[in-house]
Design a protein around this motif. Structure first.
Motif, PDB file in Angstrom:
ATOM      1  N   PRO A  63       0.830  -1.224   0.000  1.00  0.00           N
ATOM      2  CA  PRO A  63       0.000   0.000   0.000  1.00  0.00           C
ATOM      3  C   PRO A  63       0.852   1.256   0.000  1.00  0.00           C
ATOM      4  O   PRO A  63       1.960   1.287   0.536  1.00  0.00           O
ATOM      5  N   TRP A  64       0.297   2.310  -0.633  1.00  0.00           N
ATOM      6  CA  TRP A  64       0.973   3.608  -0.566  1.00  0.00           C
ATOM      7  C   TRP A  64       1.039   4.081   0.881  1.00  0.00           C
ATOM      8  O   TRP A  64       2.023   4.688   1.298  1.00  0.00           O
ATOM      9  N   GLY A  65      -0.012   3.837   1.631  1.00  0.00           N
ATOM     10  CA  GLY A  65      -0.058   4.240   3.025  1.00  0.00           C
ATOM     11  C   GLY A  65       0.250   3.074   3.942  1.00  0.00           C
ATOM     12  O   GLY A  65       0.896   2.114   3.556  1.00  0.00           O
ATOM     13  N   GLU A  66      -0.226   3.161   5.191  1.00  0.00           N
ATOM     14  CA  GLU A  66      -0.007   2.095   6.168  1.00  0.00           C
ATOM     15  C   GLU A  66      -1.257   1.237   6.272  1.00  0.00           C
ATOM     16  O   GLU A  66      -2.307   1.705   6.709  1.00  0.00           O
ATOM     17  N   GLY A  67      -1.138  -0.019   5.860  1.00  0.00           N
ATOM     18  CA  GLY A  67      -2.297  -0.892   5.815  1.00  0.00           C
ATOM     19  C   GLY A  67      -2.690  -1.509   7.133  1.00  0.00           C
ATOM     20  O   GLY A  67      -3.883  -1.677   7.417  1.00  0.00           O
ATOM     21  N   LEU A  68      -1.732  -1.877   7.970  1.00  0.00           N
ATOM     22  CA  LEU A  68      -2.056  -2.678   9.143  1.00  0.00           C
ATOM     23  C   LEU A  68      -2.770  -1.913  10.247  1.00  0.00           C
ATOM     24  O   LEU A  68      -3.224  -2.527  11.218  1.00  0.00           O
TER      25      LEU A  68
END
Length: 283
Positions: A63-68
């Motif tokens: 992911p471009w961002g933070e998925g978790l």
């Protein structure tokens, strides 16, 4: 079919504000988050469908961002980890989330590619989470961006990490690394020379587009994240006819998730069994 999938949905929000990242402290709207969740659940449904069970799949979420920090990514990793036809499911993460959810995942299949960002999280908090991964028997690598100001942080990490955990270093984009600096990083990560310079790739054979594909939230299939031409769609099966050996159309490849698949590099042997989570066969 033996296929590696790099999945990147529309999620573009992150809880960190790293100065070199365009997605720092970006917030997705509720509508965007719902769209990302729906896209991921559609992908998970495809990957777990009965007609996939004749395949052998490996999945890396990038992911471009933070998925978790999003429940649907944690749920997807748990669900996919228990599928007998899925060899590996991994995700790139800053490890800002809790780690207790991993108790529900199959540790033989799930894996994390973790990045430490100094200044974004207390060191001891990050280290405690990494140690928890080790205690749970979850495969993982830990890394850092090779900025000059990060060298002492990296040395501290290497000293404190369990010996079997690979510490990788990514060359900093836009920073010219001197030979002296490269030697210091290589002392911590013997594989740093692969990251130091972009790899010439034009016309060279690459596994992407044949046994490795990139998939976005709409199901559009491309050979990798860096080549925009489309091969078809995952959900209507049109991509299958396009899978074939093909040379790289770009001049250079400078990202690990791209050049690791170049057939002219020995990295499938170096990372045998751990290509997606960036864990060498013998760290």
């Amino acid at each position: 079919m033996d296929l590696t999938i790099l999945y990147r949905g529309p999620l573009a929000s992150c809880d960190y504000d790293c100065p070199y990242c365009p997605f720092a402290k970006r917030r997705d709207t509720p509508e965007q988050l719902r769209a990302d969740r729906a896209a991921l659940e559609r992908f998970t449904g495809w990957a777990t469908a009965p007609d996939r069970r004749g395949d052998r799949l490996s999945v890396l979420f990038t992911p471009w961002g933070e998925g978790l920090v999003r429940s649907w990514y944690r749920r997807a990793l748990v669900e996919l980890s228990h599928q007998p036809h899925i060899a590996r499911v991994a995700i790139q993460t800053n490890l800002s989330c809790r780690t207790d959810w991993l108790a529900e995942a199959d540790p033989d299949t799930v894996a994390l590619w973790c990045t430490y960002h100094p200044g974004q999280t207390p060191y001891e908090r990050f280290l405690a989470k990494v140690r928890d991964l080790a205690d749970r028997g979850v495969r993982h690598s830990v890394g850092i961006v090779g900025l000059p100001g990060n060298l002492e942080h990296a040395r501290r990490l290497r000293a404190d990490l369990p010996g079997h955990v690979y510490l990788w270093v990514n060359a900093a984009e836009g920073h010219t690394c001197t030979d002296e600096e490269a030697a210091q990083w290589t002392a911590l990560d013997p594989l740093f020379p692969y990251s130091r310079h972009p790899h010439r790739s034009a016309g060279l054979p690459c596994r992407t587009g044949e046994s490795v594909i990139s998939v976005d939230g709409e199901g559009t299939v491309r050979r990798c994240h860096f080549v925009r031409s489309e091969l078809g769609n995952l959900y209507d099966g049109s991509y299958r006819a396009a899978l074939a050996p093909r040379p790289c159309p770009l001049a250079v490849c400078d990202c690990h998730i791209g050049y690791v698949h170049l057939e002219t590099l020995p990295l499938y042997d170096v990372f045998a069994g751990g290509v997606l989570e960036r864990v060498p066969a013998s760290p």
